[in-house]
Design a protein around this motif. Structure first.
Motif, PDB file in Angstrom:
ATOM      1  N   THR A   3      -1.567 -18.978   8.709  1.00  0.00           N
ATOM      2  CA  THR A   3      -2.796 -19.335   7.997  1.00  0.00           C
ATOM      3  C   THR A   3      -3.242 -18.285   6.985  1.00  0.00           C
ATOM      4  OG1 THR A   3      -4.180 -18.373   9.723  1.00  0.00           O
ATOM      5  CG2 THR A   3      -3.635 -20.722   9.925  1.00  0.00           C
ATOM      6  N   GLY A   4      -2.625 -17.142   6.953  1.00  0.00           N
ATOM      7  CA  GLY A   4      -3.018 -16.123   5.996  1.00  0.00           C
ATOM      8  C   GLY A   4      -2.263 -14.839   6.230  1.00  0.00           C
ATOM      9  N   ILE A   5      -2.419 -13.937   5.302  1.00  0.00           N
ATOM     10  CA  ILE A   5      -1.806 -12.617   5.436  1.00  0.00           C
ATOM     11  C   ILE A   5      -2.789 -11.591   4.883  1.00  0.00           C
ATOM     12  CG2 ILE A   5      -0.588 -12.795   3.226  1.00  0.00           C
ATOM     13  CD1 ILE A   5       1.692 -11.178   4.573  1.00  0.00           C
ATOM     14  N   HIS A   6      -2.912 -10.484   5.580  1.00  0.00           N
ATOM     15  CA  HIS A   6      -3.815  -9.419   5.163  1.00  0.00           C
ATOM     16  C   HIS A   6      -3.029  -8.113   5.176  1.00  0.00           C
ATOM     17  CE1 HIS A   6      -6.859 -12.433   5.685  1.00  0.00           C
ATOM     18  NE2 HIS A   6      -6.637 -12.496   6.981  1.00  0.00           N
ATOM     19  N   PRO A   7      -2.564  -7.689   4.009  1.00  0.00           N
ATOM     20  CA  PRO A   7      -1.761  -6.468   3.968  1.00  0.00           C
ATOM     21  C   PRO A   7      -2.571  -5.256   4.405  1.00  0.00           C
ATOM     22  CG  PRO A   7      -2.361  -7.189   1.768  1.00  0.00           C
ATOM     23  CD  PRO A   7      -2.805  -8.264   2.697  1.00  0.00           C
ATOM     24  N   LYS A   8      -1.856  -4.284   4.971  1.00  0.00           N
ATOM     25  CA  LYS A   8      -2.454  -3.024   5.399  1.00  0.00           C
ATOM     26  C   LYS A   8      -1.821  -1.911   4.568  1.00  0.00           C
ATOM     27  CE  LYS A   8      -3.093  -2.927  10.089  1.00  0.00           C
ATOM     28  NZ  LYS A   8      -2.629  -3.007  11.484  1.00  0.00           N
ATOM     29  N   LEU A   9      -2.673  -1.189   3.858  1.00  0.00           N
ATOM     30  CA  LEU A   9      -2.215  -0.120   2.980  1.00  0.00           C
ATOM     31  C   LEU A   9      -2.781   1.217   3.444  1.00  0.00           C
ATOM     32  CD1 LEU A   9      -2.842  -1.868  -0.476  1.00  0.00           C
ATOM     33  CD2 LEU A   9      -0.661  -1.622   0.734  1.00  0.00           C
ATOM     34  N   PRO A  10      -2.075   2.297   3.162  1.00  0.00           N
ATOM     35  CA  PRO A  10      -2.575   3.614   3.545  1.00  0.00           C
ATOM     36  C   PRO A  10      -3.684   4.092   2.602  1.00  0.00           C
ATOM     37  CG  PRO A  10      -0.502   3.855   2.384  1.00  0.00           C
ATOM     38  CD  PRO A  10      -0.740   2.381   2.556  1.00  0.00           C
ATOM     39  N   MET A  11      -4.601   4.874   3.161  1.00  0.00           N
ATOM     40  CA  MET A  11      -5.660   5.513   2.369  1.00  0.00           C
ATOM     41  C   MET A  11      -5.849   6.929   2.895  1.00  0.00           C
ATOM     42  SD  MET A  11      -9.193   3.924   3.887  1.00  0.00           S
ATOM     43  CE  MET A  11      -9.444   3.922   5.678  1.00  0.00           C
ATOM     44  N   LYS A  58       2.749  10.456  -4.272  1.00  0.00           N
ATOM     45  CA  LYS A  58       3.997  10.341  -5.036  1.00  0.00           C
ATOM     46  C   LYS A  58       5.126   9.746  -4.202  1.00  0.00           C
ATOM     47  CE  LYS A  58       2.824  13.955  -8.252  1.00  0.00           C
ATOM     48  NZ  LYS A  58       3.160  15.208  -8.881  1.00  0.00           N
ATOM     49  N   GLU A  59       4.947   9.695  -2.888  1.00  0.00           N
ATOM     50  CA  GLU A  59       5.948   9.120  -1.993  1.00  0.00           C
ATOM     51  C   GLU A  59       5.474   7.806  -1.376  1.00  0.00           C
ATOM     52  OE1 GLU A  59       6.896  12.166   0.834  1.00  0.00           O
ATOM     53  OE2 GLU A  59       7.780  13.466  -0.693  1.00  0.00           O
ATOM     54  N   ASN A  60       4.357   7.277  -1.864  1.00  0.00           N
ATOM     55  CA  ASN A  60       3.810   6.027  -1.321  1.00  0.00           C
ATOM     56  C   ASN A  60       4.349   4.844  -2.106  1.00  0.00           C
ATOM     57  OD1 ASN A  60       2.295   4.027  -0.116  1.00  0.00           O
ATOM     58  ND2 ASN A  60       0.417   4.555  -1.161  1.00  0.00           N
ATOM     59  N   TYR A  61       4.923   3.890  -1.385  1.00  0.00           N
ATOM     60  CA  TYR A  61       5.469   2.695  -2.017  1.00  0.00           C
ATOM     61  C   TYR A  61       4.729   1.438  -1.574  1.00  0.00           C
ATOM     62  CZ  TYR A  61       9.107   5.943  -3.292  1.00  0.00           C
ATOM     63  OH  TYR A  61       9.776   7.024  -3.801  1.00  0.00           O
ATOM     64  N   GLY A  62       3.457   1.599  -1.135  1.00  0.00           N
ATOM     65  CA  GLY A  62       2.658   0.447  -0.752  1.00  0.00           C
ATOM     66  C   GLY A  62       2.445  -0.474  -1.941  1.00  0.00           C
TER      67      GLY A  62
END
Length: 117
Positions: A3-11, A58-62
């Motif tokens: 029913t949906g998708i909620h991406p999780k990204l680093p902060m 510089k190493e984050n590929y989110g």
């Protein structure tokens, strides 16, 4: 049934993430405050964030691909708010039948906005 998708990204910094995404028109989702976690939404899209203090941007590929029904309006909305468009990501037509543009958030997460031609 999905029913949906909620991406999780680093902060790295919760307040900086909130400030950046609120400038994009996102709002906090939910009433609870979690120092290690953040949920934001705009229209029908939610993006979740987890705290990652040692993240090297510089190493984050989110990455997140967000579809829109009015890419011209959204692009202009961001320009009016002085949002930095990715240097190689101005609004353009792609060979795969999409109009797209790109943003990088403060932690180098790539946000792609696209609309079918």
């Amino acid at each position: 049934m999905l029913t949906g998708i909620h991406p999780k990204l680093p902060m790295r910094n919760r307040n900086r993430t909130i400030e950046y995404y609120m400038n994009l028109g996102f709002k906090k989702f939910g009433d609870a405050e979690y120092p290690e976690y953040l949920m934001l939404e705009k229209d029908q899209v939610q993006i979740h964030f987890f705290k990652f203090i040692d993240l090297n941007p510089k190493e984050n590929y989110g990455q997140v691909y967000i579809r829109t029904s009015n890419i011209d309006h959204l692009y202009q909305f961001f320009l009016d708010r002085k949002v930095n468009i990715h240097p190689n990501g101005n609004l353009q037509i792609k060979t795969w039948g999409q109009r797209e543009f790109y943003l990088l958030d403060p932690d180098n997460n790539l946000l792609t906005f696209g609309q079918s031609i």
